[in-house]
Design a protein around this motif. Structure first.
Motif, PDB file in Angstrom:
ATOM      1  N   ASP A 176      21.319   1.045 108.481  1.00 44.47           N
ATOM      2  CA  ASP A 176      21.858   1.805 107.348  1.00 44.47           C
ATOM      3  C   ASP A 176      22.719   0.855 106.515  1.00 44.47           C
ATOM      4  OD1 ASP A 176      23.397   3.830 105.728  1.00 44.47           O
ATOM      5  OD2 ASP A 176      22.399   5.229 107.065  1.00 44.47           O
ATOM      6  N   ILE A 182      21.539  13.397 109.410  1.00 46.05           N
ATOM      7  CA  ILE A 182      20.434  13.739 110.323  1.00 46.05           C
ATOM      8  C   ILE A 182      20.084  12.525 111.191  1.00 46.05           C
ATOM      9  CG2 ILE A 182      18.064  14.606 110.489  1.00 46.05           C
ATOM     10  CD1 ILE A 182      18.501  15.872 107.664  1.00 46.05           C
ATOM     11  N   ILE A 223      19.357  21.243 105.291  1.00 46.05           N
ATOM     12  CA  ILE A 223      19.853  21.074 106.664  1.00 46.05           C
ATOM     13  C   ILE A 223      21.383  20.950 106.623  1.00 46.05           C
ATOM     14  CG2 ILE A 223      19.602  19.732 108.783  1.00 46.05           C
ATOM     15  CD1 ILE A 223      16.909  20.872 107.580  1.00 46.05           C
ATOM     16  N   ASP A 244      20.496  -3.274 103.912  1.00 49.45           N
ATOM     17  CA  ASP A 244      19.993  -2.519 102.766  1.00 49.45           C
ATOM     18  C   ASP A 244      18.464  -2.576 102.752  1.00 49.45           C
ATOM     19  OD1 ASP A 244      19.299  -1.513 100.288  1.00 49.45           O
ATOM     20  OD2 ASP A 244      21.058  -2.382  99.301  1.00 49.45           O
ATOM     21  N   TYR A 264      14.275  13.818  92.112  1.00 50.53           N
ATOM     22  CA  TYR A 264      14.381  13.678  93.574  1.00 50.53           C
ATOM     23  C   TYR A 264      13.128  14.288  94.231  1.00 50.53           C
ATOM     24  CZ  TYR A 264      16.139  14.843  98.296  1.00 50.53           C
ATOM     25  OH  TYR A 264      16.282  15.006  99.660  1.00 50.53           O
TER      26      TYR A 264
END
Ligand code: NAD
Ligand code: GDD
Length: 327
Positions: free
Chosen positions: A32, A13, A179, A50, A149
């Motif tokens: 990322d 995304i 998604i 990180d 989660y």
């Protein structure tokens, strides 16, 4: 020119969001732990870093940013989040990213931040009936997510709201409902059902069969990524904090979903229901609130999104044809 940071820009995304922001004329920095493996690499600046490390968050979050989109998280589909074996890592890694991003945003005076929560935070007891799940925003409490989660997402929603209340950072929180689309993870163990089923169908010999976890009567709704990004932008530009669902209301059973993909492929395949990690029995987005607050809700028919995703995954398989792919 507005400046934005996309955390998790190497992901699915996040990659699409970078492209969208660029198309709207933004200057975009991405961060990322990994490069984006597909073609959506259009950030003006991309930092490999990180976000569990507060120094990295301090480096990428600069006081000239107008907006931050926090999508970095340790995440995956049922095969990753519902086995229980990744629970500590999921909670540890994602909470650290959220804490570090928020603290750096506070210290640098950034005024607006988006957070990607999940429908996995909704209570399990409202999602036992596959034909009538309840996922309206106000049903979140008393809390009872079925996965760690989901608990992490619920805690982090509260973290973003606490920074909004105490430090004046405008938070915008969306609860995404499954998604999918081109450039999404489609193999390796973290893939969600839409990509997994497309892969299985694309790899099956005509006349053969594919495996679907569970009895196939469990239900979900799946939202094409373009609609997700549209919802993110509309929420970010609005004066509504959320949390609000960004999902489709086109609920379907997993076996019916598999039949749709098989039909798109033109093959003749049978479905073999096997044991696997299942998650909740039924889930569907409830779009009353997004319609009321943003005057908009996703409308793309599921089949349209699946057709383009099936084509894209078939192409990826062709590219990898000489390498083994996990079933
Ligand atoms: P994704 O895995 O493709 O993207 C997440 C990105 O975060 C990955 O590229 C990953 O490398 C990065 N990341 C993880 N840990 C990091 C760290 N320590 N530092 C920097 N980067 C790190 O997943 P996605 O589908 O694009 O999901 C984006 C966000 O939306 C996540 O927060 C996810 O939990 C949430 N969400 C997604 C869905 C969905 O169906 N895709 C549903 C609900 C919520
Ligand atoms: N992944 C996967 N792969 N799921 C399968 C498969 C398969 O081959 N076959 C059947 N399923 C079933 C799962 O058992 C589950 O019941 C259903 O399809 C949906 O699985 P996923 O798409 O993997 O996950 P989910 O919908 O339960 O949860 C996902 O969506 C949440 C938001 O709505 C996850 O990606 C979460 O991380 C996300 O937050």
């Amino acid at each position: 020119m507005k400046k934005a940071l996309v955390c998790g820009a190497g992901g699915f995304i996040g990659g699409h969001l970078v492209n969208r922001l660029k198309s709207e004329g933004y200057w975009v920095r991405g961060v990322d732990v990994k490069e984006n493996e597909y073609e959506n690499r259009n950030a003006d600046e991309f930092i490999l870093g990180d976000l569990r490390d507060p120094e990295v968050a301090n480096e990428v979050i600069t006081s000239d940013l107008d907006e931050i989109y926090q999508l970095a998280a340790d995440m995956g589909g049922a095969g990753f989040v519902f086995t229980g074996t990744n629970d500590a890592a999921i909670m540890h890694n994602s909470v650290l990213c959220n804490l570090n991003v928020l603290e750096a945003a506070k210290n640098k005076g950034v005024k607006r931040i988006f957070y990607s929560s999940s429908a996995c935070m909704y209570p399990e007891h409202n999602q036992m009936d596959p034909n009538n799940p309840k996922c309206s925003e106000e049903s979140a409490y008393p809390a009872n997510p079925d996965s760690e989660y989901g608990w992490e997402k619920l805690f982090s929603e509260r973290l973003f709201l606490a920074y909004q209340k105490n430090h004046g950072i405008e938070a915008r929180i969306a609860r995404f409902h499954n998604i999918f689309g081109p450039q999404g993870t489609w193999d390796g163990g973290r893939e969600k059902a839409p990509a997994a089923v497309c892969r299985k169908v694309a790899m099956a010999e005509d006349g053969g069969s594919i495996e679907i976890w569970g009895d196939g009567k469990q239900t979900r709704s799946f939202l094409i990524v373009d609609e997700c990004v549209e919802g993110i932008r509309r929420l970010m530009l609005s004066d509504f904090s959320g949390p609000v669902n960004i999902g489709s209301e086109e609920m379907i059973s997993l076996n019916d979903f598999a039949k749709m993909v098989i039909d798109i492929s033109g093959k003749s395949l049978s479905i073999n229901n096997i044991p696997g990690p299942l998650g909740v029995r039924g889930r569907n987005s409830d779009n009353h609130l997004i319609q009321e607050k943003l005057g908009w809700a996703p409308s793309t028919p599921l089949r349209k999104g699946v057709e383009k995703t099936y084509d894209w995954i078939s192409e990826q398989i062709q590219k990898k044809v000489l390498e083994p792919v996990e079933a």
